[in-house]
Design a protein around this motif. Sequence first.
Motif, PDB file in Angstrom:
ATOM      1  N   LEU A 169      67.647  -4.893   8.048  1.00 43.20           N
ATOM      2  CA  LEU A 169      66.817  -3.952   7.292  1.00 43.20           C
ATOM      3  C   LEU A 169      65.453  -4.560   7.014  1.00 43.20           C
ATOM      4  CD1 LEU A 169      69.566  -2.583   6.973  1.00 43.20           C
ATOM      5  CD2 LEU A 169      69.050  -2.219   4.545  1.00 43.20           C
ATOM      6  N   LEU A 170      64.444  -3.675   6.928  1.00 40.86           N
ATOM      7  CA  LEU A 170      63.082  -4.094   6.606  1.00 40.86           C
ATOM      8  C   LEU A 170      62.478  -3.088   5.643  1.00 40.86           C
ATOM      9  CD1 LEU A 170      60.764  -6.171   7.525  1.00 40.86           C
ATOM     10  CD2 LEU A 170      59.926  -4.257   8.907  1.00 40.86           C
ATOM     11  N   SER A 171      61.797  -3.589   4.616  1.00 45.03           N
ATOM     12  CA  SER A 171      61.026  -2.750   3.697  1.00 45.03           C
ATOM     13  C   SER A 171      59.582  -3.227   3.747  1.00 45.03           C
ATOM     14  CB  SER A 171      61.564  -2.875   2.263  1.00 45.03           C
ATOM     15  OG  SER A 171      60.802  -2.089   1.363  1.00 45.03           O
ATOM     16  N   ALA A 172      58.645  -2.280   4.010  1.00 41.07           N
ATOM     17  CA  ALA A 172      57.253  -2.686   4.206  1.00 41.07           C
ATOM     18  C   ALA A 172      56.290  -1.670   3.613  1.00 41.07           C
ATOM     19  CB  ALA A 172      56.962  -2.861   5.699  1.00 41.07           C
ATOM     20  N   ASN A 173      55.439  -2.140   2.719  1.00 39.14           N
ATOM     21  CA  ASN A 173      54.278  -1.366   2.279  1.00 39.14           C
ATOM     22  C   ASN A 173      53.159  -1.700   3.261  1.00 39.14           C
ATOM     23  OD1 ASN A 173      51.797  -0.573   1.095  1.00 39.14           O
ATOM     24  ND2 ASN A 173      52.688  -0.642  -0.952  1.00 39.14           N
ATOM     25  N   ILE A 174      52.795  -0.738   4.122  1.00 40.84           N
ATOM     26  CA  ILE A 174      51.879  -1.045   5.220  1.00 40.84           C
ATOM     27  C   ILE A 174      50.421  -0.725   4.896  1.00 40.84           C
ATOM     28  CG2 ILE A 174      53.723  -0.729   6.897  1.00 40.84           C
ATOM     29  CD1 ILE A 174      52.358   1.931   7.690  1.00 40.84           C
ATOM     30  N   GLN A 175      50.140  -0.220   3.702  1.00 43.71           N
ATOM     31  CA  GLN A 175      48.771   0.029   3.246  1.00 43.71           C
ATOM     32  C   GLN A 175      47.990   0.870   4.265  1.00 43.71           C
ATOM     33  OE1 GLN A 175      46.189  -3.379   2.660  1.00 43.71           O
ATOM     34  NE2 GLN A 175      45.390  -2.592   0.749  1.00 43.71           N
ATOM     35  N   ALA A 176      48.711   1.809   4.907  1.00 34.27           N
ATOM     36  CA  ALA A 176      48.111   2.735   5.881  1.00 34.27           C
ATOM     37  C   ALA A 176      47.387   2.007   7.021  1.00 34.27           C
ATOM     38  CB  ALA A 176      47.166   3.715   5.192  1.00 34.27           C
ATOM     39  N   ASN A 209      56.376   2.259   2.936  1.00 36.67           N
ATOM     40  CA  ASN A 209      55.552   2.810   1.855  1.00 36.67           C
ATOM     41  C   ASN A 209      54.108   2.816   2.307  1.00 36.67           C
ATOM     42  OD1 ASN A 209      57.551   0.812  -0.264  1.00 36.67           O
ATOM     43  ND2 ASN A 209      57.788   3.018  -0.077  1.00 36.67           N
ATOM     44  N   GLU A 210      53.340   3.769   1.777  1.00 36.05           N
ATOM     45  CA  GLU A 210      51.914   3.916   2.104  1.00 36.05           C
ATOM     46  C   GLU A 210      51.692   4.051   3.611  1.00 36.05           C
ATOM     47  OE1 GLU A 210      49.055   1.496   0.090  1.00 36.05           O
ATOM     48  OE2 GLU A 210      50.257   1.390  -1.752  1.00 36.05           O
ATOM     49  N   SER A 211      52.520   4.871   4.233  1.00 38.30           N
ATOM     50  CA  SER A 211      52.337   5.236   5.637  1.00 38.30           C
ATOM     51  C   SER A 211      51.591   6.564   5.670  1.00 38.30           C
ATOM     52  CB  SER A 211      53.701   5.369   6.328  1.00 38.30           C
ATOM     53  OG  SER A 211      53.553   5.765   7.672  1.00 38.30           O
ATOM     54  N   ASP A 212      50.432   6.593   6.305  1.00 41.26           N
ATOM     55  CA  ASP A 212      49.626   7.815   6.302  1.00 41.26           C
ATOM     56  C   ASP A 212      50.268   8.859   7.224  1.00 41.26           C
ATOM     57  OD1 ASP A 212      47.427   9.747   6.978  1.00 41.26           O
ATOM     58  OD2 ASP A 212      46.308   8.409   5.657  1.00 41.26           O
ATOM     59  N   SER A 245      49.357   9.719   1.727  1.00 38.99           N
ATOM     60  CA  SER A 245      50.312   8.615   1.710  1.00 38.99           C
ATOM     61  C   SER A 245      51.729   9.166   1.732  1.00 38.99           C
ATOM     62  CB  SER A 245      50.098   7.749   0.462  1.00 38.99           C
ATOM     63  OG  SER A 245      50.878   6.568   0.530  1.00 38.99           O
ATOM     64  N   ALA A 246      52.639   8.426   2.377  1.00 38.98           N
ATOM     65  CA  ALA A 246      54.018   8.894   2.513  1.00 38.98           C
ATOM     66  C   ALA A 246      54.985   7.726   2.474  1.00 38.98           C
ATOM     67  CB  ALA A 246      54.191   9.650   3.833  1.00 38.98           C
ATOM     68  N   ASN A 247      56.222   8.021   2.051  1.00 47.05           N
ATOM     69  CA  ASN A 247      57.346   7.151   2.336  1.00 47.05           C
ATOM     70  C   ASN A 247      57.832   7.486   3.738  1.00 47.05           C
ATOM     71  OD1 ASN A 247      57.438   5.990  -0.271  1.00 47.05           O
ATOM     72  ND2 ASN A 247      58.644   7.713  -1.048  1.00 47.05           N
ATOM     73  N   GLY A 248      58.336   6.491   4.447  1.00 46.51           N
ATOM     74  CA  GLY A 248      58.824   6.721   5.800  1.00 46.51           C
ATOM     75  C   GLY A 248      60.133   6.005   6.060  1.00 46.51           C
ATOM     76  N   LEU A 249      60.883   6.533   7.016  1.00 44.36           N
ATOM     77  CA  LEU A 249      62.143   5.921   7.440  1.00 44.36           C
ATOM     78  C   LEU A 249      62.163   5.857   8.950  1.00 44.36           C
ATOM     79  CD1 LEU A 249      65.128   5.043   6.555  1.00 44.36           C
ATOM     80  CD2 LEU A 249      65.758   7.343   7.320  1.00 44.36           C
ATOM     81  N   LEU A 250      62.455   4.672   9.501  1.00 44.58           N
ATOM     82  CA  LEU A 250      62.660   4.467  10.929  1.00 44.58           C
ATOM     83  C   LEU A 250      64.094   3.989  11.111  1.00 44.58           C
ATOM     84  CD1 LEU A 250      59.464   2.309  11.666  1.00 44.58           C
ATOM     85  CD2 LEU A 250      59.651   4.810  11.720  1.00 44.58           C
ATOM     86  N   SER A 251      64.803   4.553  12.089  1.00 44.79           N
ATOM     87  CA  SER A 251      66.203   4.164  12.250  1.00 44.79           C
ATOM     88  C   SER A 251      66.621   4.210  13.707  1.00 44.79           C
ATOM     89  CB  SER A 251      67.110   5.092  11.433  1.00 44.79           C
ATOM     90  OG  SER A 251      68.467   4.725  11.593  1.00 44.79           O
ATOM     91  N   LYS A 252      67.417   3.220  14.118  1.00 47.47           N
ATOM     92  CA  LYS A 252      68.041   3.213  15.437  1.00 47.47           C
ATOM     93  C   LYS A 252      69.428   3.840  15.386  1.00 47.47           C
ATOM     94  CE  LYS A 252      65.279  -0.707  16.945  1.00 47.47           C
ATOM     95  NZ  LYS A 252      65.233  -2.147  17.314  1.00 47.47           N
ATOM     96  N   LEU A 253      69.915   4.126  14.169  1.00 49.14           N
ATOM     97  CA  LEU A 253      71.161   4.846  13.965  1.00 49.14           C
ATOM     98  C   LEU A 253      70.824   6.284  13.572  1.00 49.14           C
ATOM     99  CD1 LEU A 253      71.728   1.740  13.212  1.00 49.14           C
ATOM    100  CD2 LEU A 253      73.711   2.626  11.984  1.00 49.14           C
TER     101      LEU A 253
END
Length: 252
Positions: free
Chosen positions: A8-15, A59-62, A100-108
Motif C-alpha cells: 500500500l502507498l499513501s501520497a499527497n502529490i500536491q497536484a 491526496n491533492e490529485s487535480d 483537488s481530489a482524493n484518488g484511488l489506484l488499484s490492481k485489484l
Amino acid sequence: MSTRRLRLLSANIQAGSSTRGYHDYVARSWSHVLPAGNKRNSLDTIAQLAGSHDIVGLNESDPGSLRSGFTNQTHYLAQRGGFDYWSHQPNRRVGGVASSANGLLSKLEPREVTDHPLPGRISGRGVLLARFGDGDDSLVIAVAHLSLGANSRASQLAFISELLHDHPHAVLMGDFNCSADRPEMKALFRNTRLQPPNGIVPTFPSWRPQRAIDHILVGDGLRTSNERALPAALSDHLALSLDLEVPEKALR
C-alpha cells in the motif's frame, strides 16, 4: 489461515507541483494555479513509485483544471503506473483555476466504491471508500484528507468512525494534518478497530521531515510490515508505504 500480501502507498502529490523549502510556498505559488512547472515529469516519477504498489491512496490529485492542463491526474497515474482500476473524489475548487481530489489506484478490482463529503467549518473535504470482497469481513480501504483545524478534524474522524466501526479489515490512509497522539485521533482508535501506528514515520515537510501527519491505519484483523517514507517527486509531503497481510477470505 491463508493470507495475501499487498503493498500500500499513501501520497499527497500536491497536484504535481514542486516545493523544496518553505520559501517555495511564496516564490512558486503560481505553480498551484497555472499549468507550468514541469508537472508532467513529476507525475511520471510518482507513477513509477505508485506502480510498485497494489493499492494507492492519493491526496491533492487535480481532477482536471487549468493548473493541470485539464489533465485528470488520477487517471493519468493509473495509466502510467499500470493500474486497471481507479476512482477519484473531487472535493475543492480554488478560484475556478485549480481543483483537488482524493484518488484511488488499484490492481485489484473493488466490488464497490463510494464517496462521502466530510463535515467541517469549511466545506471541501471528503473520504473515498472502496470495498474488496463481499461480506462483513471484506477489506475496506478509506482515503481521506483531513482539515487543518482540530475541531473540524474531530468531527471528520467521528464521521469516519461511523463508516468503519467494528470492522476488523479496515484501512484508513491519507493526509491527516496531525500526529497520531492527538485527542481526536485517540477518539478514532477508541471508536473503531483501527490501531495506532507501530512507530513514528515523519513525512512533512519532505525536505526536512519532522512531523508524522500522513498515516496508513489498519484494523486489528490485519498485520503490517516494512513501513517507510518515500519521496513523492517534489511534493511537500513524503509518501508512506507499507506491506499488508490480508486474509484471503477478506478479498473473496
